[in-house]
Design a protein around this motif. Structure first.
Motif: not given
Lengths: 252, 252
Positions: A90-91, A140-141, B129-134
């Motif tokens: 979440f960044a 992420n709420l 990359g950012a696979p856990m971006g959500h």
């Protein structure tokens, strides 16, 4: 010469606030940078020095910030995008790849690295004990970027799965009521005894962590500087600590 | 004198392997310790020095190791229990609190701290990359400590929730077939195009990361030194990176 630009972008996780939680890898990137880009309070954590240009930007301009970083690197700059916690949680990391996808194809040859950091959920867990000691999830709420109905569904499924949960952005002035709805859903799905921890400003001098049973959790206990940790039906208290055992004996 | 013993226990996360990912907080704890306790390869990462006693133990004796640490601290030792990654994520923190609960009540007054570290899932995500971006979850795929049916249920619920997933302990010599069953469940729940990354020895010199579509993922691609990252239906590729966008427009 390959024609590949010598600039680079590193998206660096500064951790939750305590400088003792910043990795040497991130410190090395900051020392080599020509440009620091990020949200105002994170940029201000980086000391000034000769040869370093700092670009502060406000909240909610992640994509513009990422595009700026990539365009500077394409011109040869060594750019660190500073992010709180871990950039992949979440960044700024996802925003950087969104900007990369939307930008000139040549940017894809740039030297781009994501430098992990200590994310708030795990820093808070360490202070609480080991509430994420079994399987867990992070949600992420904020419904700025997804429908609230998706968040409600995820809360129910995560509770039924028996996950501990970490909530980012639980509550803000512009959406004061949704976190109360989230707590109501959890109360439908989980025992009232499940511990809920409100961890504000983790690792900072004004850190404050309060743990209450789900049945007594109030929306007003959280704000945007709080990460909320919800245990499972198995989470236990020992002394001043809460932990979720590694083992799960019974079928669910 | 309060009678409170001067010893302490700190459970420290050494990160995934690269020394540049060990926080200064953990380095300081190691420098102050009289005793280091942990699984053999983690203890060996700590340099010898005068006044430091190193206690190596084999895998699967987490509870004995935790009890040993607490008993040494109760006698005044300054003990660091070394853990890979983050001690709160499928590592030594929960075991310490289990031992604390089972031990003498006096141990609960000991100075006990958990020092967070970079967990393998997030180190791997940064390299991918950012696979856990959500929103995302972390599941320990070993059924040593929970029934396999619970794991199957969690995989289905996590897929339906739209979480990215990180799998720890995906496969071992003693249970070679279960990870194949896990992949089969995911193929029932998710599009065949979802990227699955096999990240072995992340951050070490012999790091190896391979990403394939779920439809081509094979159980043999993982072993006990691999963390597996499963994206979502929204995860995208740009250049050599995979990322999950921050936004989710549609209802699920």
């Amino acid at each position: 010469m390959s024609g590949r630009p010598s600039g680079w972008v590193q998206v660096a996780g500064l951790g939750p606030g305590d400088e003792a939680l910043v990795t040497p890898q991130v410190q090395a990137a900051l020392a080599e940078a020509t440009d620091i880009i990020g949200y105002i309070p994170y940029v201000r954590r980086v000391p000034d020095r000769a040869g370093l240009t700092k670009h502060e930007s406000d909240n909610r301009v992640e994509l513009e910030r990422a595009t700026h970083a990539l365009s500077l690197a394409a011109r040869g700059a060594r750019v660190v995008v500073v992010s709180s916690g871990d950039p992949g949680v979440f960044a700024m990391a996802s925003a950087l790849f969104e900007a990369l996808e939307a930008g000139p194809v040549g940017w894809r040859d740039l030297d781009i690295r994501i430098l992990p950091g200590i994310t708030a959920m795990l820093a808070a867990s360490a202070r609480i004990g080991a509430p994420m000691g079994h399987d867990f999830c992070a949600i992420n709420l904020s419904d700025n970027l997804k429908p609230w109905t998706v968040i409600e569904t995820r809360l129910r499924l995560a509770a039924r799965a028996g996950f501990s949960m970490g909530f980012y952005n639980p509550r803000s002035a512009s959406r004061p009521h949704q976190f109360g709805q989230a707590l109501a859903i959890l109360r439908e799905e989980l025992p009232a005894s499940v511990p809920v921890s409100f961890a504000r400003n983790v690792s900072r001098p004004d850190e404050r962590i309060v743990t209450v049973p789900l049945g007594q959790a109030q929306a007003e206990m959280a704000d945007m500087r709080t990460v909320v940790i919800v245990g499972t039906a198995e989470t236990r208290q020992v002394g001043r600590f809460y932990y979720t055992p590694r083992s799960l004996a019974q079928e669910r």
